[in-house]
Design a protein around this motif. Structure first.
Motif, PDB file in Angstrom:
ATOM      1  N   PRO A 187      -4.457 -15.480  36.369  1.00  0.00           N
ATOM      2  CA  PRO A 187      -4.435 -14.561  35.217  1.00  0.00           C
ATOM      3  C   PRO A 187      -3.113 -13.828  35.051  1.00  0.00           C
ATOM      4  O   PRO A 187      -2.869 -13.210  34.015  1.00  0.00           O
ATOM      5  CB  PRO A 187      -5.567 -13.574  35.538  1.00  0.00           C
ATOM      6  N   GLU A 188      -2.236 -13.890  36.067  1.00  0.00           N
ATOM      7  CA  GLU A 188      -0.942 -13.207  35.989  1.00  0.00           C
ATOM      8  C   GLU A 188      -0.034 -13.786  34.903  1.00  0.00           C
ATOM      9  O   GLU A 188       1.025 -13.221  34.622  1.00  0.00           O
ATOM     10  CB  GLU A 188      -0.230 -13.276  37.341  1.00  0.00           C
ATOM     11  N   ILE A 189      -0.459 -14.875  34.264  1.00  0.00           N
ATOM     12  CA  ILE A 189       0.340 -15.431  33.175  1.00  0.00           C
ATOM     13  C   ILE A 189       0.487 -14.415  32.055  1.00  0.00           C
ATOM     14  O   ILE A 189       1.538 -14.307  31.417  1.00  0.00           O
ATOM     15  CB  ILE A 189      -0.294 -16.744  32.657  1.00  0.00           C
ATOM     16  N   THR A 190      -0.561 -13.611  31.841  1.00  0.00           N
ATOM     17  CA  THR A 190      -0.497 -12.548  30.829  1.00  0.00           C
ATOM     18  C   THR A 190       0.469 -11.454  31.250  1.00  0.00           C
ATOM     19  O   THR A 190       1.246 -10.927  30.446  1.00  0.00           O
ATOM     20  CB  THR A 190      -1.898 -11.942  30.614  1.00  0.00           C
ATOM     21  N   LEU A 191       0.431 -11.100  32.510  1.00  0.00           N
ATOM     22  CA  LEU A 191       1.305 -10.069  33.062  1.00  0.00           C
ATOM     23  C   LEU A 191       2.779 -10.418  32.836  1.00  0.00           C
ATOM     24  O   LEU A 191       3.563  -9.575  32.385  1.00  0.00           O
ATOM     25  CB  LEU A 191       0.991  -9.924  34.550  1.00  0.00           C
ATOM     26  N   PHE A 192       3.137 -11.651  33.117  1.00  0.00           N
ATOM     27  CA  PHE A 192       4.531 -12.060  32.936  1.00  0.00           C
ATOM     28  C   PHE A 192       4.868 -12.236  31.458  1.00  0.00           C
ATOM     29  O   PHE A 192       6.026 -12.083  31.057  1.00  0.00           O
ATOM     30  CB  PHE A 192       4.812 -13.344  33.711  1.00  0.00           C
ATOM     31  N   GLY A 193       3.862 -12.537  30.641  1.00  0.00           N
ATOM     32  CA  GLY A 193       4.088 -12.586  29.205  1.00  0.00           C
ATOM     33  C   GLY A 193       4.460 -11.219  28.657  1.00  0.00           C
ATOM     34  O   GLY A 193       5.394 -11.087  27.845  1.00  0.00           O
ATOM     35  N   TYR A 194       3.764 -10.180  29.098  1.00  0.00           N
ATOM     36  CA  TYR A 194       4.102  -8.811  28.704  1.00  0.00           C
ATOM     37  C   TYR A 194       5.509  -8.445  29.164  1.00  0.00           C
ATOM     38  O   TYR A 194       6.285  -7.839  28.411  1.00  0.00           O
ATOM     39  CB  TYR A 194       3.099  -7.818  29.299  1.00  0.00           C
ATOM     40  N   THR A 195       5.824  -8.802  30.404  1.00  0.00           N
ATOM     41  CA  THR A 195       7.150  -8.487  30.946  1.00  0.00           C
ATOM     42  C   THR A 195       8.241  -9.153  30.125  1.00  0.00           C
ATOM     43  O   THR A 195       9.278  -8.539  29.817  1.00  0.00           O
ATOM     44  CB  THR A 195       7.250  -8.950  32.411  1.00  0.00           C
ATOM     45  N   PHE A 196       8.021 -10.409  29.746  1.00  0.00           N
ATOM     46  CA  PHE A 196       8.989 -11.151  28.939  1.00  0.00           C
ATOM     47  C   PHE A 196       9.215 -10.463  27.598  1.00  0.00           C
ATOM     48  O   PHE A 196      10.365 -10.239  27.181  1.00  0.00           O
ATOM     49  CB  PHE A 196       8.494 -12.578  28.723  1.00  0.00           C
ATOM     50  N   LEU A 197       8.137 -10.090  26.918  1.00  0.00           N
ATOM     51  CA  LEU A 197       8.259  -9.485  25.596  1.00  0.00           C
ATOM     52  C   LEU A 197       8.919  -8.111  25.658  1.00  0.00           C
ATOM     53  O   LEU A 197       9.807  -7.793  24.857  1.00  0.00           O
ATOM     54  CB  LEU A 197       6.873  -9.372  24.946  1.00  0.00           C
ATOM     55  N   VAL A 198       8.509  -7.290  26.613  1.00  0.00           N
ATOM     56  CA  VAL A 198       9.082  -5.944  26.728  1.00  0.00           C
ATOM     57  C   VAL A 198      10.575  -6.011  27.021  1.00  0.00           C
ATOM     58  O   VAL A 198      11.382  -5.305  26.401  1.00  0.00           O
ATOM     59  CB  VAL A 198       8.349  -5.141  27.833  1.00  0.00           C
ATOM     60  N   THR A 199      10.942  -6.882  27.955  1.00  0.00           N
ATOM     61  CA  THR A 199      12.358  -6.995  28.324  1.00  0.00           C
ATOM     62  C   THR A 199      13.182  -7.563  27.182  1.00  0.00           C
ATOM     63  O   THR A 199      14.278  -7.074  26.874  1.00  0.00           O
ATOM     64  CB  THR A 199      12.519  -7.874  29.577  1.00  0.00           C
ATOM     65  N   LEU A 200      12.666  -8.591  26.531  1.00  0.00           N
ATOM     66  CA  LEU A 200      13.384  -9.228  25.425  1.00  0.00           C
ATOM     67  C   LEU A 200      13.555  -8.268  24.249  1.00  0.00           C
ATOM     68  O   LEU A 200      14.661  -8.128  23.703  1.00  0.00           O
ATOM     69  CB  LEU A 200      12.646 -10.480  24.965  1.00  0.00           C
ATOM     70  N   LEU A 201      12.474  -7.599  23.860  1.00  0.00           N
ATOM     71  CA  LEU A 201      12.544  -6.696  22.709  1.00  0.00           C
ATOM     72  C   LEU A 201      13.458  -5.503  22.996  1.00  0.00           C
ATOM     73  O   LEU A 201      14.183  -5.044  22.100  1.00  0.00           O
ATOM     74  CB  LEU A 201      11.135  -6.217  22.341  1.00  0.00           C
ATOM     75  N   THR A 202      13.429  -4.998  24.213  1.00  0.00           N
ATOM     76  CA  THR A 202      14.337  -3.905  24.568  1.00  0.00           C
ATOM     77  C   THR A 202      15.787  -4.365  24.506  1.00  0.00           C
ATOM     78  O   THR A 202      16.662  -3.649  24.002  1.00  0.00           O
ATOM     79  CB  THR A 202      14.030  -3.374  25.977  1.00  0.00           C
TER      80      THR A 202
END
Length: 482
Positions: free
Chosen positions: A34-49
């Protein structure tokens, strides 16, 4: 100083770093975690910032000045560690505080290898892979990777490279263009990593462990997918492979390049720093093995096996373990820690003060003894038959003085948090040298240390990674004057 340029560069670097979340996402998908969602959030937050910092200034065109390079480098490592800690904060078990998550991320990126995690093998595979990957990116320095990208965006990268590159002589380039130099280093780094992974796999590791441990071996990081580290495998062959790749990763990568480019392995034997580096490893190994045999801790073969591995692991500041060296008799634990202060070679992925500096200090001390006997004589300090400029010697002594001064201040600061003196000495030495293992309360892990101590040690990791002056210069009033 141009704030718009600095924000623009930070935005680009964060956007690039967001891609680091994709491989762990793939691992999570393969193992149905289920950590696939966790890393998806990390990717989006880092990219958008990153995009948010970059877009308002994407048309800005200025060449980085030295002061800008120092500030970008320091800011990026702090900001990067903050965003790298997001997966550790979001994972369900174990639940980590902001302090612990930041400490783990900083330890990974600076290739320190100190950890607050326990029961590591029970963690999801994606989290384990992410920890190892952090060390791999930090090993050569993600900023060196970015140097290859920045010129294409209209931003010169030479000042970033100078502040990131370790060692007393920072202007040596493998190729005429700095971007090509960065690319060359990464290709070489990647090739050695692949060779290490294949060797581990052939020796008996499964593919996941082989890739994961190749990351931390070549990065001289020390993270493992098991609490017992390399000792989990209980394999002399795997340990021999680890020793080989730790030794070559502790050498100057420029030397590897020239040896391969010119097809001349004699480069290694001609280099005075490598000679001193191998001499230190050999000398400390002989002493360690003999003491282990004499005190009856191990039999002849085991004394050689455990002694040699732990000396190479600690002296190169990797931090892998196959036994608890903190329990070894008499002076051995302290000897290994003192050896980590010299660390690896300049231009390598290792930590410590670098062997070249220790060698220059020794030669300068020898010169002063000669001057006592012959006051009017002129003695030049030479390396490889070439005279070393006095400016380099002055810089080495300045660095050494600052290193000792910072070490004392940090040890006092950690002691003030209530930690005992053995733990304070070893943790500060370990973090400042980007080593990982420690003694006392932190012999197993750093979990039990007070939060304040962890923040001081995180600062020590960054100081060690950026070699003191890159960070200390920001505290100088002159730096902020126009």
């Amino acid at each position: 100083m141009h704030p718009s340029v600095i924000l623009r560069i930070l935005g680009v670097l964060l956007a690039v770093f967001s891609l680091a979340s994709l491989p762990p996402m793939l691992v999570a998908w393969i193992y149905n975690e289920p950590e696939i969602t966790l890393f998806g959030y990390t990717f989006l937050v880092t990219l958008l910032t990153g995009l948010g910092c970059w877009l308002p200034f994407y048309r800005t065109r200025y060449e980085l000045r030295p002061r800008d390079g120092f500030l970008v480098t320091v800011l990026f490592w702090w900001v990067l560690s903050l965003f790298a800690s997001i997966p550790f904060l979001l994972m369900d078990a174990p639940a980590l505080s902001i302090t612990d998550a930041f400490f783990e991320a900083m330890s990974g990126l600076t290739t320190t290898g100190a950890t607050i995690l326990t029961n590591i093998e029970t963690l999801p595979r994606s989290i384990l892979f992410y920890r190892q990957q952090l060390q791999w990116f930090g090993g050569m320095g993600i900023i060196v990777l970015a140097v290859a990208v920045l010129p294409m965006l209209g931003i010169g990268g030479m000042q970033l490279y100078r502040t990131e590159a370790p060692g007393p002589i920072k202007d040596r380039k493998l190729t005429p263009r700095i971007a090509e130099t960065a690319k060359t280093l990464w290709y070489l780094y990647l090739a050695i990593t692949i060779a290490c992974a294949v060797a581990y796999w052939v020796a008996g590791m499964n593919a996941f462990d082989a890739i994961s441990h190749s990351f931390s071996t070549v990065a001289i990081g020390g993270f493992s997918t098991y609490d017992a580290s390399i000792g989990y495998f209980d394999s002399s062959l795997i340990e021999a492979i680890a020793i080989f790749f730790m030794v070559i990763s502790g050498m100057n990568f420029a030397l590897h390049y020239f040896a391969l480019h010119d097809k001349d392995p004699l480069y290694y034997f001609k280099d005075p720093e490598v000679q001193a580096y191998l001499g230190i490893l050999l000398g400390v190994s002989i002493v360690t093995v003999l003491v282990l045999q004499y005190t009856g801790v191990y039999t002849d073969w085991d004394a050689l096996r455990y002694g040699l591995f732990q000396v190479v692991s600690i002296a190169t500041t990797t931090g892998f373990g196959i036994t608890d060296f903190s329990l070894w008799p008499i002076f051995l634990p302290l000897l290994l820690f003192l050896t980590s202060f010299s660390g690896a070679c300049a231009g390598s992925t290792g930590g410590g003060m670098k062997v070249i500096r220790i060698l220059l200090i020794f030669k300068q001390g020898s010169r002063e003894l000669k001057r006592l006997i012959h006051p009017n004589a002129i003695f030049a300090i030479k390396l490889g038959g070439r005279a070393v400029p006095d400016r380099v010697g002055e810089a080495v002594w300045g660095f050494f003085s600052a290193y000792v001064f910072v070490f004392i201040l940090l040890e006092l600061a950690v002691l003030a948090t209530g930690v005992d003196i053995v733990t304070a000495f070893s943790t500060v030495a370990s973090c400042l040298n980007n080593l990982g293992p420690a003694l006392g309360e932190a012999a197993a892990n750093y979990q039990s240390l007070p939060d304040a101590a962890k923040w001081f040690l995180s600062f020590a990791m960054l100081l060690g990674r950026l070699e003191i002056f890159t960070l200390m210069v920001l505290f100088s009033p002159m730096f902020w004057r126009h």
